[in-house]
Design a protein around this motif. Sequence first.
Motif, PDB file in Angstrom:
ATOM      1  N   UNK A 322      83.531 -35.988  96.173  1.00 36.09           N
ATOM      2  CA  UNK A 322      83.882 -35.225  94.969  1.00 36.09           C
ATOM      3  C   UNK A 322      82.634 -34.800  94.209  1.00 36.09           C
ATOM      4  N   UNK A 323      81.665 -35.700  94.084  1.00 34.21           N
ATOM      5  CA  UNK A 323      80.481 -35.266  93.321  1.00 34.21           C
ATOM      6  C   UNK A 323      79.700 -34.207  94.096  1.00 34.21           C
ATOM      7  N   UNK A 324      79.695 -34.292  95.431  1.00 30.50           N
ATOM      8  CA  UNK A 324      79.049 -33.220  96.206  1.00 30.50           C
ATOM      9  C   UNK A 324      79.787 -31.902  95.975  1.00 30.50           C
ATOM     10  N   UNK A 325      81.098 -31.960  96.040  1.00 30.13           N
ATOM     11  CA  UNK A 325      81.898 -30.737  95.913  1.00 30.13           C
ATOM     12  C   UNK A 325      81.761 -30.097  94.523  1.00 30.13           C
ATOM     13  N   UNK A 326      81.539 -30.958  93.519  1.00 35.12           N
ATOM     14  CA  UNK A 326      81.349 -30.424  92.166  1.00 35.12           C
ATOM     15  C   UNK A 326      80.034 -29.677  92.018  1.00 35.12           C
ATOM     16  N   UNK A 327      79.099 -29.969  92.924  1.00 35.94           N
ATOM     17  CA  UNK A 327      77.762 -29.378  92.798  1.00 35.94           C
ATOM     18  C   UNK A 327      77.455 -28.347  93.868  1.00 35.94           C
ATOM     19  N   UNK A 328      78.265 -28.327  94.905  1.00 42.12           N
ATOM     20  CA  UNK A 328      77.989 -27.425  96.036  1.00 42.12           C
ATOM     21  C   UNK A 328      79.254 -26.701  96.479  1.00 42.12           C
ATOM     22  N   UNK A 329      79.132 -25.369  96.537  1.00 42.99           N
ATOM     23  CA  UNK A 329      80.200 -24.588  97.163  1.00 42.99           C
ATOM     24  C   UNK A 329      79.627 -24.009  98.439  1.00 42.99           C
ATOM     25  N   UNK A 330      80.486 -23.669  99.366  1.00 42.17           N
ATOM     26  CA  UNK A 330      79.967 -23.048 100.588  1.00 42.17           C
ATOM     27  C   UNK A 330      80.948 -22.002 101.092  1.00 42.17           C
TER      28      UNK A 330
END
Length: 430
Positions: A322-330
């Motif tokens: 979740x914290x990765x997804x909050x900071x990275x879109x692809x």
Amino acid sequence: MNYYSLNHKAPNTTFKDAVIKGLAPDKGLYFPETITPLPQSFFDNIDNLSHSEIAFEAIKQFVSPEIPEDVLKTIVEETLAFDFPIVKLNDNISTLELFHGPTMAFKDVGARFMARCLGYFNKENTNEVTVLVATSGDTGGAVANGFLGVKGVNVVILYPSGKVSEIQEKQLTTLGQNIKALEVDGVFDDCQDMVKRAFLDKELTSKMQLTSANSINVARWLPQLFYFMFAYKQLHKEHKDIVFSVPSGNFGNVCAGMMAQQLGLPIKHFIASNNDNNVVTNYLQTEEYIPKPSVQTISNAMDVGNPSNFIRIQEIYKKEFTSLKNNLSSYSFSDEETKTALKEIYDKYDYVADPHGAVGYLGCKAYLKNNPNTHCVFLETAHPTKFLDVVEEVIEEKQPLPKQIQAVIGKTKEATKISSYKELKNFLLK
Ligand SMILES: Cc1ncc(COP(=O)(O)O)c(C=O)c1O
Ligand SMILES: N[C@@H](CCOP(=O)(O)O)C(=O)O
């Protein structure tokens, strides 16, 4: 700074050792033991700092004490001997041009920095080092240029036959001296796998000191964090919420941006913009990381099916999805979409992008749809004339060749064809 292996089965080691080894003995990538944010005063004062001063402050903790401060100052000054301009396309989109170095690709900075670090360490070291590099296009040329003539260092570059542009091939096969090119019957991932296998081959490693100049190597990877700081310096007065769209292949560059953020750089969000090689785009949608064979595209330097830096990204976010997804879109884009974007950028903004930059531009557009109050910077990771056939066909206009490209165009290619790991090993042992 000490570094640990992300496979956690090798002892921690120094910056010097991590640079000379490239990969840890347990095949893990090295990662810094600590990341200490820079003081707020650094960011408050950034307008008064030169590129070299910014870079020196940002990288110091990662290379000390093995590289003394006076040596580090010289290394960053020599590394950053060209410009990193921002070009504004509209109120929401800018591009950061990272192609003003000797091989006109963003890899020039990491390659020049690492070559100088290795050159410094080699002063005390009488053993020769063999630098192995896998390239899908640009790393090879940048490393060839950066390491040309460095004493005690031999460079062997593996590239996938028929899958790099003509100019990229010239850049990595024509320099001679301590640079050798191997043309591999396969795709980039085959080249990268062979390089990793060589590091584990006891027969090889007992006879020679091998290291890597891919982003696997911390001295090649970490300097890439400078770009994000240079962009921030140029934009922060005008724009508060800065987002970076990074055309991604091996994910070293976007991961370096995340390191800049860990150092305290106020970056709102990252976009990893992909071509059809979309392992990370899929991961963010499904939470399942499934490497797959790379497919050939017009943004060939991003044709990577198993990005080696994904594991470093997971480390930064402590594997918290979740914290990765909050900071990275692809997002992932097809060649047709990329060509349409190249044309659009040219027609609307009178700007000639390269296919990788065009993928970055599409990433900005996709993100801005739901986040209209941000400013998106896409990284122009290579000069458009490195991909002349695609670019000229799409914009229907001839492009003048910069002097860096003219310098290699008439030169004769020298490469040895190989199709197996055994052939690589024989070449190295010769
Ligand atoms: C022109 C260009 N754009 C983008 C990339 C992708 O960068 P990364 O591998 O750091 O994701 C590369 C190669 O690495 C490249 O050469
Ligand atoms: N796109 C790269 C692939 C290797 O990436 P690296 O950053 O790990 O060296 C290339 O152009 O070769």
